[in-house]
Each structure stands twice: as structure tokens, then as C-alpha cells.
Design a protein around this motif. Structure first.
Motif, PDB file in Angstrom:
ATOM      1  N   GLU A 260       0.834  -1.208   0.000  1.00 34.98           N
ATOM      2  CA  GLU A 260       0.000   0.000   0.000  1.00 34.98           C
ATOM      3  C   GLU A 260       0.865   1.253   0.000  1.00 34.98           C
ATOM      4  N   LEU A 261       1.944   1.218   0.773  1.00 36.50           N
ATOM      5  CA  LEU A 261       2.842   2.374   0.859  1.00 36.50           C
ATOM      6  C   LEU A 261       3.561   2.595  -0.475  1.00 36.50           C
ATOM      7  N   LYS A 262       4.012   1.515  -1.103  1.00 38.16           N
ATOM      8  CA  LYS A 262       4.676   1.642  -2.415  1.00 38.16           C
ATOM      9  C   LYS A 262       3.752   2.324  -3.408  1.00 38.16           C
ATOM     10  N   LYS A 263       2.507   1.838  -3.469  1.00 39.97           N
ATOM     11  CA  LYS A 263       1.547   2.392  -4.422  1.00 39.97           C
ATOM     12  C   LYS A 263       1.216   3.847  -4.087  1.00 39.97           C
ATOM     13  N   ALA A 264       1.109   4.157  -2.799  1.00 42.17           N
ATOM     14  CA  ALA A 264       0.779   5.523  -2.388  1.00 42.17           C
ATOM     15  C   ALA A 264       1.898   6.489  -2.769  1.00 42.17           C
ATOM     16  N   ILE A 265       3.157   6.081  -2.610  1.00 43.53           N
ATOM     17  CA  ILE A 265       4.295   6.945  -2.973  1.00 43.53           C
ATOM     18  C   ILE A 265       4.302   7.174  -4.482  1.00 43.53           C
TER      19      ILE A 265
ATOM     20  N   GLU B 197       6.081  12.548   3.027  1.00 43.27           N
ATOM     21  CA  GLU B 197       4.734  13.100   3.234  1.00 43.27           C
ATOM     22  C   GLU B 197       4.717  14.607   3.036  1.00 43.27           C
ATOM     23  N   ARG B 198       5.741  15.290   3.570  1.00 40.76           N
ATOM     24  CA  ARG B 198       5.804  16.745   3.425  1.00 40.76           C
ATOM     25  C   ARG B 198       6.022  17.154   1.969  1.00 40.76           C
ATOM     26  N   ALA B 199       6.917  16.448   1.278  1.00 33.57           N
ATOM     27  CA  ALA B 199       7.243  16.810  -0.097  1.00 33.57           C
ATOM     28  C   ALA B 199       6.086  16.501  -1.047  1.00 33.57           C
ATOM     29  N   LEU B 200       5.372  15.409  -0.795  1.00 35.73           N
ATOM     30  CA  LEU B 200       4.298  15.000  -1.704  1.00 35.73           C
ATOM     31  C   LEU B 200       2.943  15.576  -1.295  1.00 35.73           C
ATOM     32  N   GLY B 201       2.861  16.063  -0.066  1.00 32.43           N
ATOM     33  CA  GLY B 201       1.593  16.605   0.411  1.00 32.43           C
ATOM     34  C   GLY B 201       0.529  15.540   0.544  1.00 32.43           C
ATOM     35  N   ALA B 202       0.925  14.319   0.876  1.00 30.31           N
ATOM     36  CA  ALA B 202      -0.020  13.221   1.015  1.00 30.31           C
ATOM     37  C   ALA B 202       0.290  12.452   2.294  1.00 30.31           C
ATOM     38  N   LYS B 203      -0.749  11.864   2.882  1.00 29.12           N
ATOM     39  CA  LYS B 203      -0.580  11.053   4.086  1.00 29.12           C
ATOM     40  C   LYS B 203      -0.191   9.647   3.652  1.00 29.12           C
ATOM     41  N   LEU B 204       1.011   9.206   4.051  1.00 28.34           N
ATOM     42  CA  LEU B 204       1.498   7.898   3.650  1.00 28.34           C
ATOM     43  C   LEU B 204       1.425   6.889   4.806  1.00 28.34           C
ATOM     44  N   ARG B 205       1.467   7.375   6.039  1.00 30.60           N
ATOM     45  CA  ARG B 205       1.460   6.484   7.196  1.00 30.60           C
ATOM     46  C   ARG B 205       0.120   6.553   7.906  1.00 30.60           C
ATOM     47  N   GLY B 206      -0.178   5.506   8.631  1.00 29.64           N
ATOM     48  CA  GLY B 206      -1.392   5.505   9.436  1.00 29.64           C
ATOM     49  C   GLY B 206      -2.646   5.371   8.600  1.00 29.64           C
TER      50      GLY B 206
END
Length: 143
Positions: free
Chosen positions: A83-88, A132-141
Motif C-alpha cells: 500500500e505504501l509503495k503504491k501511495a508513494i 509526506e511533506r514533499a508529496l503533500g499526502a498522508k502515507l502512514r497511518g
């Protein structure tokens, strides 16, 4: 130097000797061959008793050997979840950034981003927060 006295020179012989050969030199192939030709004893095992057995280490290992043999636990490092790979990858695609550009934004090597997206990296919370800061997306939790 006139008037000081008779000048003499010291003509005593100076004897220079080689050091006795150490144990490594005694086992040298040339030395062993010379000893064989002269008929000398060349069996080094007579002087060495229990060499290479490391009795101190092997005396207590029999207690733990069975427990180590029975141990079936597989140890592996935690890897980046799918899930994290796909989100990044998705967040990076939305920002239209390459892996190199994203790595430069978070002050990491491009190889780090590549490892995260391929799932080979061991998750690091500091790097994830930078992403998360650079992409502006929540990656954890929870999303």
C-alpha cells in the motif's frame, strides 16, 4: 691535536649474528627441504598438542546446540508494504515528479526513492515524514 697524547684505534672484532628463526621460518618450505636432506626430524605434530581444537569454545557449546538446531524462527527485516509503495508512486505521479526530483526535494539519494517504490527498503519514519511533506499526502497511518 698535538700534545694531547698518543692516538689509538679500536680494532676489536665486531660479530654480527642473525636472529634465531621464528616458528614461521622453521616451517618454511626451504627450511623443511633442507631438514629432509640432512635427515633431521621434521614432524611438527610432536611439539603441538590439541592445536586448532579450541577446547575452551567447544566445551560449553554442547548445551546450546540442540536449542539452536530446534530454532525454526525465520528472521527478516520489515519491508515497505505494498500500500505504501503504491501511495508513494501515485502521489509522485500526481505532482509530476521523477524519482530523482523527489529525492532531491527530500535531500536523499535517488536510490532511496527507488528502493521505497520497489519495496526493498526498510521503512524509516524520518524518510517517510519527509516524503509526506514533499508529496503533500498522508502515507502512514489511517488514510
Amino acid at each position: 691535536m698535538a700534545g694531547v697524547g698518543p692516538m689509538t684505534q679500536d680494532w676489536e672484532p665486531v660479530v654480527i649474528r642473525k636472529r634465531a628463526p621464528n616458528s614461521a621460518a622453521k616451517r618454511d618450505e626451504k627450511t623443511v627441504n633442507a631438514a629432509r636432506r640432512s635427515g633431521a626430524d621434521i614432524n611438527p605434530s610432536e611439539n603441538v598438542f590439541n592445536a586448532g581444537t579450541n577446547k575452551a569454545a567447544s566445551s560449553s557449546t554442547s548445551l546450546n546446540t540442540k536449542r539452536l538446531d530446534d530454532d525454526t524462527e525465520t528472521l527478516a527485516h520489515e519491508r515497505v508494504p505494498t500500500e505504501l509503495k503504491k501511495a508513494i508512486m501515485q502521489a509522485r505521479g500526481e505532482k509530476k515528479l521523477t524519482q530523482s526530483q523527489l529525492a532531491q526535494l527530500i535531500n536523499e539519494k535517488p536510490q532511496v526513492i527507488q528502493e521505497y517504490e520497489s519495496g526493498k527498503a526498510i521503512p524509516n519514519q524520518q524518510i517517510l515524514s519527509k516524503l509526506e511533506r514533499a508529496l503533500g499526502a498522508k502515507l502512514r497511518g489511517k488514510k
